[in-house]
Design an enzyme around this catalytic site. Structure first.
Site, PDB file in Angstrom:
ATOM      1  N   ASP A  96      -8.729  79.300  37.142  1.00 29.50           N
ATOM      2  CA  ASP A  96      -9.179  79.221  38.646  1.00 29.50           C
ATOM      3  C   ASP A  96     -10.809  79.516  38.487  1.00 29.50           C
ATOM      4  OD1 ASP A  96      -9.503  79.116  41.538  1.00 29.50           O
ATOM      5  OD2 ASP A  96      -8.757  80.885  41.766  1.00 29.50           O
TER       6      ASP A  96
ATOM      7  N   ARG B 241      -0.420  68.492  46.848  1.00 30.07           N
ATOM      8  CA  ARG B 241      -0.636  69.633  47.950  1.00 30.07           C
ATOM      9  C   ARG B 241      -0.073  69.015  49.084  1.00 30.07           C
ATOM     10  NH1 ARG B 241      -4.381  73.373  48.215  1.00 30.07           N
ATOM     11  NH2 ARG B 241      -2.977  74.218  49.549  1.00 30.07           N
TER      12      ARG B 241
ATOM     13  N   HIS C 228      -1.632  82.555  47.741  1.00 35.76           N
ATOM     14  CA  HIS C 228      -1.977  81.131  48.180  1.00 35.76           C
ATOM     15  C   HIS C 228      -0.727  80.263  47.906  1.00 35.76           C
ATOM     16  CE1 HIS C 228      -4.043  77.430  49.049  1.00 35.76           C
ATOM     17  NE2 HIS C 228      -4.822  77.297  48.025  1.00 35.76           N
TER      18      HIS C 228
ATOM     19  N   CYS D 244      -6.266  74.745  40.438  1.00 37.42           N
ATOM     20  CA  CYS D 244      -6.046  74.382  41.790  1.00 37.42           C
ATOM     21  C   CYS D 244      -7.023  73.751  42.503  1.00 37.42           C
ATOM     22  CB  CYS D 244      -5.784  75.822  42.372  1.00 37.42           C
ATOM     23  SG  CYS D 244      -7.160  77.007  42.286  1.00 37.42           S
TER      24      CYS D 244
ATOM     25  N   GLN E 109       0.098  76.356  47.653  1.00 41.44           N
ATOM     26  CA  GLN E 109      -0.537  75.765  46.586  1.00 41.44           C
ATOM     27  C   GLN E 109       0.546  75.972  45.443  1.00 41.44           C
ATOM     28  OE1 GLN E 109      -4.003  75.034  45.775  1.00 41.44           O
ATOM     29  NE2 GLN E 109      -3.043  74.306  43.558  1.00 41.44           N
TER      30      GLN E 109
ATOM     31  N   ARG F  17      -6.127  79.466  57.169  1.00 44.10           N
ATOM     32  CA  ARG F  17      -6.877  80.098  55.977  1.00 44.10           C
ATOM     33  C   ARG F  17      -7.942  81.187  56.418  1.00 44.10           C
ATOM     34  NH1 ARG F  17      -9.829  76.665  51.028  1.00 44.10           N
ATOM     35  NH2 ARG F  17      -7.377  76.429  50.616  1.00 44.10           N
TER      36      ARG F  17
HETATM   37  N1  NVA Z   1      -9.681  81.648  43.935  1.00 47.56           N
HETATM   38  C1  NVA Z   1     -10.113  80.762  45.016  1.00 47.56           C
HETATM   39  C2  NVA Z   1      -9.134  79.566  45.065  1.00 47.56           C
HETATM   40  C3  NVA Z   1      -9.569  78.323  45.842  1.00 47.56           C
HETATM   41  C4  NVA Z   1      -8.397  77.647  46.205  1.00 47.56           C
HETATM   42  C5  NVA Z   1     -10.610  81.312  46.116  1.00 47.56           C
HETATM   43  O1  NVA Z   1     -10.287  81.913  46.791  1.00 47.56           O
HETATM   44  O2  NVA Z   1     -11.874  80.860  46.464  1.00 47.56           O
HETATM   45  N1   CP Z   2      -6.851  74.188  46.107  1.00 50.35           N
HETATM   46  C1   CP Z   2      -7.224  74.400  47.310  1.00 50.35           C
HETATM   47  O1   CP Z   2      -6.888  75.184  48.083  1.00 50.35           O
HETATM   48  O2   CP Z   2      -8.502  73.644  47.489  1.00 50.35           O
HETATM   49  P1   CP Z   2      -9.334  73.608  48.814  1.00 50.35           P
HETATM   50  O3   CP Z   2     -10.147  74.978  48.760  1.00 50.35           O
HETATM   51  O4   CP Z   2     -10.258  72.439  48.641  1.00 50.35           O
HETATM   52  O5   CP Z   2      -8.490  73.622  50.002  1.00 50.35           O
END
Ligand code: NVA
Ligand code: CP
Length: 336
Positions: free
Chosen positions: A231, A316, A135, A271, A138, A108
């Site tokens: 989101d 997830r 993502h 999410c 997800q 990540r």
């Molecule tokens: N768009 C958000 C998704 C988090 C799961 C981010 O990248 O912070």
């Molecule tokens: N939805 C998601 O990716 O959550 P986290 O950022 O907690 O991993």
């Protein structure tokens, strides 16, 4: 004969065909049933899995950790400040080292290029746990949740309301296009998905028959849809953008009036994490600065019976388990 998935990475949704994505969704539903019945599924016994996190995470980290353990593998968390990656060692060198010790790698971070380099140089399956662009893990959980609720995915319509150019919007648009799910991105013009993402999605929709809409008109975008998805307005790494995004996205808040336009059968998905109340440090800072008590979704919608974000969060784990088992386990999946 090796499985069609064996040794493959999951870096972005287009890495897999419609049939392969559908297989992963169904396999995740199967693995969820095994877990609920306490039936062991040690498809990755003896494997070592590296979990690389440049950005913070609750769900993705917990899902990869528990999924790996349930599959009989050993997960090892390697956080941003724990390893040399990026500071003293290149992605390529790190990948070669990790690939010689670990059987699979989750990453990540910010750059899609980095997760692709990890896959290129490590020689083991790499799973994208979120980048600025995509993502993908997800997506398996989200469409699994939709399938659990509606009994199908193809032909449904998902309205994504909010920041239309972030990783979630990109992933939903392209995954829906592959799966034959209609996707409506409801966002101000200045936050529309990039021309590149739109053209990729259009290409996939032409194959599946999905109908795609990008609109700034909320009523047109949510009327009669099956799923309303949102989101955060400000993604990880964009923290300087709050003021501008609040101005742009306040009219796009998912509240009961918006849900009423969607229709009585519509469900809500997110999410997570979500800003739906003042029980977080960031939400309190935003309230002090801009006076908002809720952002992308109201507490009323978040707690409504049609809101399924926690089912989605649990999924997830089951879906990440399916992805890891299919690509790294020695499963007999000759074709899908
Ligand atoms: N768009 C958000 C998704 C988090 C799961 C981010 O990248 O912070
Ligand atoms: N939805 C998601 O990716 O959550 P986290 O950022 O907690 O991993």
């Amino acid at each position: 004969m090796n499985s069609v998935f064996q040794g493959k990475s999951f870096l972005k949704e287009i890495d897999f065909t419609k049939a392969e994505l559908e297989y992963l969704i169904d396999f995740a539903i199967h693995l969820k049933a095994l877990k609920q019945k306490n039936i062991p599924h040690h498809y990755l016994a003896g494997k070592n899995i590296a979990l690389l996190f440049e950005k913070t995470s609750t769900r993705t980290r917990s899902a990869f950790t528990t999924a790996a353990i349930d599959l009989g593998a050993h997960p090892e968390y390697l956080g941003k400040n724990d390893i040399q990656l990026g500071k003293k060692e290149s992605v390529a060198d790190t990948a070669k080292v990790l690939g010689s010790m670990f059987d699979g790698i989750e990453f990540r971070g910010f750059s899609q290029k980095n997760v692709e380099s990890l896959a290129k140089y490590s020689g083991v399956p790499v799973w994208n746990g979120l980048t600025d662009e995509w993502h993908p893990t997800q997506m398996i959980a989200d469409f699994m949740t939709i399938k659990e609720i509606f009994g199908k995915t193809a032909g449904l319509t998902v309205a994504y309301v909010g920041d239309g150019r972030n990783n979630m919007a990109n992933s939903l648009l392209v995954t829906g296009a592959i799966l034959g799910v209609n996707v409506q991105i409801v966002t101000p013009e200045s936050l529309a998905p990039s021309a590149e993402i739109q053209s990729l999605a259009k290409q996939k929709a032409a194959e599946s028959g999905a109908e795609l809409v990008i609109t700034s008109d909320i009523t047109a975008g949510v009327q009669g849809v099956d799923v309303v998805y949102t989101d955060v307005w400000v993604s990880m790494g964009e923290e300087s953008e709050y003021e501008a995004r609040i101005k742009l996205l306040q009219p796009y808040q998912v509240n009961q009036a918006l849900m009423d336009q969607a229709g009585s059968h519509a469900i809500f998905l997110h999410c997570l994490p979500a800003f739906h109340d003042l029980n977080t440090e960031v939400a309190q800072e935003i309230q002090a600065k801009y006076g908002l008590t809720e952002m992308e979704v109201t507490d009323e919608v978040f707690n409504a019976p049609y809101a399924h974000q926690f089912q989605q969060a649990e999924n997830r784990m089951h879906s990440i388990k399916a992805i890891m088992a299919a690509t790294l386990g020695n499963l007999f999946i000759p074709k899908v």
